[in-house]
Scaffold this motif. Structure first.
Motif, PDB file in Angstrom:
ATOM      1  N   THR A 232      -9.691   6.629  -6.021  1.00 33.20           N
ATOM      2  CA  THR A 232     -11.479   5.724  -6.157  1.00 33.20           C
ATOM      3  C   THR A 232     -11.305   5.457  -4.559  1.00 33.20           C
ATOM      4  OG1 THR A 232      -9.546   4.193  -6.073  1.00 33.20           O
ATOM      5  CG2 THR A 232     -11.335   4.971  -8.313  1.00 33.20           C
ATOM      6  N   GLY A 233     -11.188   6.658  -3.678  1.00 34.36           N
ATOM      7  CA  GLY A 233     -11.025   6.207  -2.030  1.00 34.36           C
ATOM      8  C   GLY A 233     -10.284   6.172  -0.955  1.00 34.36           C
ATOM      9  N   ALA A 234     -10.817   5.648   0.484  1.00 33.59           N
ATOM     10  CA  ALA A 234      -9.547   6.327   1.196  1.00 33.59           C
ATOM     11  C   ALA A 234      -7.619   5.380   1.006  1.00 33.59           C
ATOM     12  CB  ALA A 234      -9.647   5.529   2.973  1.00 33.59           C
ATOM     13  N   ILE A 235      -6.576   6.470   1.234  1.00 35.16           N
ATOM     14  CA  ILE A 235      -5.543   5.492   0.640  1.00 35.16           C
ATOM     15  C   ILE A 235      -5.626   4.680   1.234  1.00 35.16           C
ATOM     16  CG2 ILE A 235      -2.637   6.255   0.760  1.00 35.16           C
ATOM     17  CD1 ILE A 235      -4.254   7.679  -1.724  1.00 35.16           C
ATOM     18  N   HIS A 236      -4.201   3.915   1.547  1.00 33.20           N
ATOM     19  CA  HIS A 236      -4.440   1.984   2.306  1.00 33.20           C
ATOM     20  C   HIS A 236      -2.557   2.047   2.121  1.00 33.20           C
ATOM     21  CE1 HIS A 236      -4.023  -0.554  -0.765  1.00 33.20           C
ATOM     22  NE2 HIS A 236      -4.662  -0.036  -1.015  1.00 33.20           N
TER      23      HIS A 236
ATOM     24  N   HIS B 100      -9.031   7.996 -14.854  1.00 30.54           N
ATOM     25  CA  HIS B 100      -9.426   6.259 -14.376  1.00 30.54           C
ATOM     26  C   HIS B 100     -10.093   6.447 -12.620  1.00 30.54           C
ATOM     27  CE1 HIS B 100      -5.723   5.055 -16.290  1.00 30.54           C
ATOM     28  NE2 HIS B 100      -4.587   6.511 -16.258  1.00 30.54           N
ATOM     29  N   ALA B 101     -10.797   7.336 -12.307  1.00 33.60           N
ATOM     30  CA  ALA B 101     -11.778   6.623 -11.145  1.00 33.60           C
ATOM     31  C   ALA B 101     -12.586   6.273 -11.740  1.00 33.60           C
ATOM     32  CB  ALA B 101     -10.952   7.902 -10.070  1.00 33.60           C
TER      33      ALA B 101
ATOM     34  N   LYS C  47      -4.558  -9.196  -3.068  1.00 39.65           N
ATOM     35  CA  LYS C  47      -3.923  -7.359  -3.061  1.00 39.65           C
ATOM     36  C   LYS C  47      -4.588  -6.377  -2.024  1.00 39.65           C
ATOM     37  CE  LYS C  47      -4.903  -4.258  -6.733  1.00 39.65           C
ATOM     38  NZ  LYS C  47      -3.732  -3.188  -7.197  1.00 39.65           N
ATOM     39  N   MET C  48      -4.153  -6.057  -1.141  1.00 37.31           N
ATOM     40  CA  MET C  48      -4.982  -5.148  -0.100  1.00 37.31           C
ATOM     41  C   MET C  48      -5.696  -4.265  -1.796  1.00 37.31           C
ATOM     42  SD  MET C  48      -3.673  -3.080   3.057  1.00 37.31           S
ATOM     43  CE  MET C  48      -3.259  -4.195   3.517  1.00 37.31           C
ATOM     44  N   SER C  49      -7.132  -3.187  -1.348  1.00 40.46           N
ATOM     45  CA  SER C  49      -7.330  -2.956  -2.260  1.00 40.46           C
ATOM     46  C   SER C  49      -8.257  -2.684  -1.509  1.00 40.46           C
ATOM     47  CB  SER C  49      -7.751  -3.665  -4.028  1.00 40.46           C
ATOM     48  OG  SER C  49      -8.242  -2.723  -4.253  1.00 40.46           O
ATOM     49  N   LYS C  50      -8.351  -0.099  -2.944  1.00 43.41           N
ATOM     50  CA  LYS C  50      -9.897   0.455  -1.828  1.00 43.41           C
ATOM     51  C   LYS C  50     -10.411   0.087  -2.574  1.00 43.41           C
ATOM     52  CE  LYS C  50      -6.831   4.303  -3.801  1.00 43.41           C
ATOM     53  NZ  LYS C  50      -6.908   3.467  -4.849  1.00 43.41           N
ATOM     54  N   SER C  51     -11.152  -1.048  -3.544  1.00 43.37           N
ATOM     55  CA  SER C  51     -12.740  -1.472  -4.034  1.00 43.37           C
ATOM     56  C   SER C  51     -13.374  -2.209  -3.041  1.00 43.37           C
ATOM     57  CB  SER C  51     -12.267  -0.684  -5.114  1.00 43.37           C
ATOM     58  OG  SER C  51     -11.397  -1.571  -6.179  1.00 43.37           O
ATOM     59  N   ALA C  52     -11.938  -2.783  -2.313  1.00 40.05           N
ATOM     60  CA  ALA C  52     -12.851  -4.678  -1.794  1.00 40.05           C
ATOM     61  C   ALA C  52     -13.878  -4.487  -1.132  1.00 40.05           C
ATOM     62  CB  ALA C  52     -11.570  -4.755  -0.589  1.00 40.05           C
ATOM     63  N   PRO C  53     -14.568  -4.939  -0.704  1.00 36.05           N
ATOM     64  CA  PRO C  53     -16.192  -4.580  -0.439  1.00 36.05           C
ATOM     65  C   PRO C  53     -15.385  -4.910   1.353  1.00 36.05           C
ATOM     66  CG  PRO C  53     -16.351  -6.600  -1.403  1.00 36.05           C
ATOM     67  CD  PRO C  53     -15.359  -5.615  -1.657  1.00 36.05           C
ATOM     68  N   SER C  54     -15.065  -4.778   1.998  1.00 35.89           N
ATOM     69  CA  SER C  54     -14.967  -4.937   4.147  1.00 35.89           C
ATOM     70  C   SER C  54     -13.564  -4.414   4.124  1.00 35.89           C
ATOM     71  CB  SER C  54     -14.368  -5.904   3.614  1.00 35.89           C
ATOM     72  OG  SER C  54     -13.768  -5.966   5.552  1.00 35.89           O
ATOM     73  N   ASP C  55     -14.161  -3.127   5.025  1.00 35.45           N
ATOM     74  CA  ASP C  55     -12.624  -2.332   5.311  1.00 35.45           C
ATOM     75  C   ASP C  55     -11.775  -3.140   6.242  1.00 35.45           C
ATOM     76  OD1 ASP C  55     -11.867   0.593   5.195  1.00 35.45           O
ATOM     77  OD2 ASP C  55     -12.135   0.132   7.337  1.00 35.45           O
ATOM     78  N   GLN C  56     -12.451  -4.084   6.446  1.00 32.65           N
ATOM     79  CA  GLN C  56     -11.266  -4.676   6.998  1.00 32.65           C
ATOM     80  C   GLN C  56      -9.813  -5.892   6.564  1.00 32.65           C
ATOM     81  OE1 GLN C  56     -11.423  -5.825  10.807  1.00 32.65           O
ATOM     82  NE2 GLN C  56      -9.687  -7.483   9.852  1.00 32.65           N
ATOM     83  N   SER C  57     -10.234  -5.507   5.447  1.00 37.37           N
ATOM     84  CA  SER C  57      -9.297  -6.920   4.571  1.00 37.37           C
ATOM     85  C   SER C  57      -8.129  -5.112   4.681  1.00 37.37           C
ATOM     86  CB  SER C  57      -9.617  -6.444   2.766  1.00 37.37           C
ATOM     87  OG  SER C  57     -10.099  -5.290   2.309  1.00 37.37           O
ATOM     88  N   ARG C  58      -7.780  -3.974   4.852  1.00 42.73           N
ATOM     89  CA  ARG C  58      -6.718  -2.731   5.368  1.00 42.73           C
ATOM     90  C   ARG C  58      -6.628  -2.209   5.443  1.00 42.73           C
ATOM     91  NH1 ARG C  58     -11.050  -2.296   0.735  1.00 42.73           N
ATOM     92  NH2 ARG C  58     -12.657  -0.428   1.809  1.00 42.73           N
ATOM     93  N   ILE C  59      -5.893  -1.518   5.382  1.00 46.12           N
ATOM     94  CA  ILE C  59      -5.544  -0.245   7.003  1.00 46.12           C
ATOM     95  C   ILE C  59      -5.281   1.012   5.781  1.00 46.12           C
ATOM     96  CG2 ILE C  59      -3.558   0.336   8.439  1.00 46.12           C
ATOM     97  CD1 ILE C  59      -2.798  -2.497   8.830  1.00 46.12           C
TER      98      ILE C  59
END
Ligand code: AQP
Length: 343
Positions: A11-15, A43-44, A206-218
């Motif tokens: 569902t997006g970039a692996i973090h 699931h995606a 939780k750190m998540s792929k689908s959170a709108p802000s990319d700043q929220s995850r590495i």
């Protein structure tokens, strides 16, 4: 050997959360167990998605498994939708899963609230039944997942037990089956540290792929400058001295746990090393540790994706091995429910 299965959604970039909560554990399991790791593409699509992004994410997730150290000589790596038994068994299991069980799932409540009623398909509610199929098809013993999946795993166990009680044992024997249980009831395997990596912008989410802000995850493929910038801007507090397990300081606990895991130090070592550090002193340590931990993975990822045929071959091989196991379980489930055998 005991059997282990697990997967990540494309569902997006692996973090870092997916990696520390799941993929990193898989690497250590492949020498000890029979392992199957798949890209859970079915699931995606539970929330609206872009078809082209699904294609790209599926390929990049497979490449990331390999880059992180999953070895195709030891583990079967495949794409969930390539083994049709996942979708077929889901229907059978749906019919024995009470809706009340699904309504209790926290992830459904959270994701459906965020998506808004109009955008929520029934697949979002029945997602855990598909996850139960993913697991039960392989008669596995252990399922390594992050803490966020514990509730879904409990549900998979309940579904297995209900199905076994309804259709296993003497009833199944009468229909020509083996008797006993149709599905093995698996156990969750949750890592002792960093089982729940939190968002960089909110230590309670939780750190998540689908959170709108990319700043929220590495993301695993973030370059050093991006990692530096994200850690520099992450949420902190005004207390000096870093400490684990203070509920008033979720961000501090989260980043210390990440630091512990990427440096392979013990909790005591990290607590001692960081107890007198200010945020300003701790952040560069964490930044360097994350960058150097991710570097070899990123180099390997670039090598793997330079040769797309390599991945296709691995996925085809993994699919064959997975299908061999899955088709036997599916045939047993059909038989136990009384379906006329296919000729
Ligand atoms: N923040 C996390 N900390 C630890 N483990 C995590 N996992 C996910 N987030 C964290 C673990 O990663 C595996 C794959 O997760 P998934 O892709 O199936 O779905 P998810 O749990 O819903 O992950 P995301 O990143 O939040 O994806 P989206 O945003 O698409 O829903 C699982 O083992 C999970 O426990």
């Amino acid at each position: 050997k005991k059997r282990v299965v697990s997967g990540v959604q494309p569902t997006g970039a692996i973090h870092l959360g997916n990696y520390l909560g799941a993929i990193r554990t898989w690497v250590s399991l492949q020498d000890l167990y029979n392992t199957l790791f798949f890209i859970v593409d079915l699931h995606a699509i539970t929330l609206q998605h872009e078809p082209e992004e699904l294609t790209n994410s599926t390929k990049s997730t497979a490449a990331m498994y390999l880059a992180c150290g999953i070895d195709p000589e030891k583990a079967s790596i495949f794409v969930q939708s390539h083994v049709a038994a996942h979708a077929e068994l889901t229907w059978l299991l749906s019919c024995v899963t009470p809706i009340g069980w699904l309504n209790k799932m926290i992830q459904f409540k959270e994701k459906s609230r965020k998506a808004g009623d109009e955008n929520v398909g029934s697949g979002l509610l029945t997602y855990p039944v598909l996850m139960a199929s993913d697991i039960l098809l392989y008669q596995c013993d252990l399922v390594p997942v992050g803490e966020d999946q514990r509730q879904h795993l409990e549900l998979a166990r309940d579904i297995a037990e209900r199905f076994n009680n309804l259709y296993g044992g003497r009833k199944w024997k009468k229909l020509g089956g083996r008797g006993g249980r149709i599905f093995k009831v698996p156990e969750a395997m949750i890592p002792p540290a960093a089982a729940r990596v939190m968002s960089l912008t909110d230590g309670t989410a939780k750190m998540s792929k689908s959170a709108p802000s990319d700043q929220s995850r590495i993301n695993m493929l973030d370059n050093p400058d991006t990692i530096l910038m994200k850690i520099k801007r992450c949420k902190t507090d005004s207390v000096n001295g870093m400490e684990f397990d203070n509920p008033e300081r979720p961000e501090c606990n989260n980043l210390l746990s990440v630091y512990q895991v990427v440096t392979s130090k013990t909790k005591q070592e990290v607590a001692e090393e960081c107890k007198d550090l200010s945020w300003g002193q701790f952040k560069p340590l964490l930044t360097d540790a994350v960058i150097s931990h991710l570097k070899p993975i990123q180099v390997r990822y670039a090598e793997i994706t330079a040769d797309p045929v390599y991945i296709d071959r691995i996925l085809a091989n993994g699919e064959d091995k997975a299908r061999e196991i899955a088709d036997v379980t599916l045939a047993n489930a059909y038989q136990a429910m009384g379906f006329l055998p296919r000729q």
